[in-house]
Design a protein around this motif. Structure first.
Motif, PDB file in Angstrom:
ATOM      1  N   ASP A  25     -51.878 -30.694  -3.401  1.00 38.34           N
ATOM      2  CA  ASP A  25     -52.361 -29.477  -3.114  1.00 38.34           C
ATOM      3  C   ASP A  25     -51.338 -28.449  -2.763  1.00 38.34           C
ATOM      4  O   ASP A  25     -50.250 -28.890  -2.150  1.00 38.34           O
ATOM      5  CB  ASP A  25     -53.260 -29.450  -1.651  1.00 38.34           C
ATOM      6  N   CYS A  30     -50.736 -24.867  -0.553  1.00 33.73           N
ATOM      7  CA  CYS A  30     -51.383 -24.168   0.275  1.00 33.73           C
ATOM      8  C   CYS A  30     -50.572 -23.150   0.751  1.00 33.73           C
ATOM      9  O   CYS A  30     -49.555 -22.992   0.710  1.00 33.73           O
ATOM     10  CB  CYS A  30     -51.762 -25.301   1.659  1.00 33.73           C
ATOM     11  N   GLN A  31     -51.268 -22.069   1.442  1.00 34.10           N
ATOM     12  CA  GLN A  31     -50.411 -21.008   1.969  1.00 34.10           C
ATOM     13  C   GLN A  31     -50.094 -20.912   3.453  1.00 34.10           C
ATOM     14  O   GLN A  31     -50.807 -21.928   4.004  1.00 34.10           O
ATOM     15  CB  GLN A  31     -51.554 -19.799   1.850  1.00 34.10           C
ATOM     16  N   THR A  42     -52.546 -21.642   6.599  1.00 31.62           N
ATOM     17  CA  THR A  42     -53.839 -22.318   6.484  1.00 31.62           C
ATOM     18  C   THR A  42     -53.905 -23.788   6.939  1.00 31.62           C
ATOM     19  O   THR A  42     -52.623 -24.205   7.578  1.00 31.62           O
ATOM     20  CB  THR A  42     -54.265 -21.978   5.124  1.00 31.62           C
ATOM     21  N   LEU A  93     -55.121 -28.084   5.956  1.00 31.31           N
ATOM     22  CA  LEU A  93     -55.144 -28.824   4.731  1.00 31.31           C
ATOM     23  C   LEU A  93     -55.987 -30.195   5.451  1.00 31.31           C
ATOM     24  O   LEU A  93     -55.096 -30.900   6.282  1.00 31.31           O
ATOM     25  CB  LEU A  93     -54.088 -29.260   4.041  1.00 31.31           C
ATOM     26  N   VAL A 151     -46.305 -26.014   0.630  1.00 31.68           N
ATOM     27  CA  VAL A 151     -46.643 -24.942   1.351  1.00 31.68           C
ATOM     28  C   VAL A 151     -45.916 -23.786   0.847  1.00 31.68           C
ATOM     29  O   VAL A 151     -44.726 -23.888   1.168  1.00 31.68           O
ATOM     30  CB  VAL A 151     -46.681 -25.162   2.889  1.00 31.68           C
TER      31      VAL A 151
END
Lengths: 113, 112
Positions: free
Chosen positions: A11, A13-14, A17, A19, A112
């Protein structure tokens, strides 16, 4: 031998955030663990996931950052909260099978931004 | 903290040659296991050796354990290109916590 399904496999992700990673074992196991593997490094134990009670964290890892659930003997989740680029790693779920052998999921590659 | 230190960190050999990797650890253990990791993903269990054992074999793998020196070695005989991977030792402390601490790993490359 135990078969472990881990998802997601990767994944992106920003920052800021969270996960959540899921780990499903095909048989009941007593012990489940979560590891982190930073790029090019070895595995570091994050915590032992305890069924029905709070996880046991290793030095340097805290529940607020890495909350873990283990509602039964076949399932566990790891959440990585308030993400920063330093959290970019592979996260691995493992279970202790018969004869004290550790079995691993295929890992979650987290990036990230 | 890292329990096991492995050497060499990287090893490159020709197909058909033998590969030897060493693992040293710091405190008394209940058992030591070796794992293989391909392409930085899930680990595969190779062999387990208990603290009261000195040598074990599995196919082309031979593991030795010297508890007096706190060290173990993994020998892969007649290596193949498919053996290219990272290899890790993992130790369970003698206190029987069932937690396994991984060594630093050896990256093996087998050239065809």
């Amino acid at each position: 031998s135990a078969v472990i399904s881990q998802k997601p496999s990767r994944d992106i992700c920003q920052r800021g955030t969270s996960l959540t990673i899921q780990c499903q074992v095909d048989s009941q196991v007593t012990m489940m663990f979560w590891y982190r593997q930073q790029p090019g490094q070895s595995l570091t134990l994050i915590a032992t996931a305890n069924q029905g009670s709070e996880a046991t964290y290793e030095s340097g890892f805290v529940i607020d950052k890495f909350p873990i659930s283990r509602p039964n003997l076949t399932f566990s989740t790891l959440t990585v909260s308030n993400l920063s680029p330093e959290d970019s790693s592979i996260y691995l779920c493992s279970a202790l099978g018969q004869n004290e052998k550790l079995f691993f999921g295929s890992g979650t590659q987290l990036s990230v931004l | 903290s890292q329990q096991g230190e492995e050497d060499p960190q990287a090893l490159s050999i020709q197909e058909g040659e033998n590969a030897t990797m060493n693992c040293s650890y710091k405190t008394s253990i209940n058992n030591l296991q070796w794992y293989r990791q391909n392409s930085g993903r899930g680990l595969v269990h190779l062999i387990l050796i208990r603290s009261n054992e000195r040598e074990k074999h599995s196919g082309r793998l031979r593991v030795t354990l010297d508890t007096s020196k706190k060290s173990s070695s993994l020998l892969i005989t007649a290596s193949r290109a498919a053996d290219t991977a990272s290899y890790f030792c993992a130790t369970e402390l003698a206190t029987r916590t069932y937690k396994y601490i991984f060594g630093t790993g050896t990256r093996l490359k087998v050239l065809a």
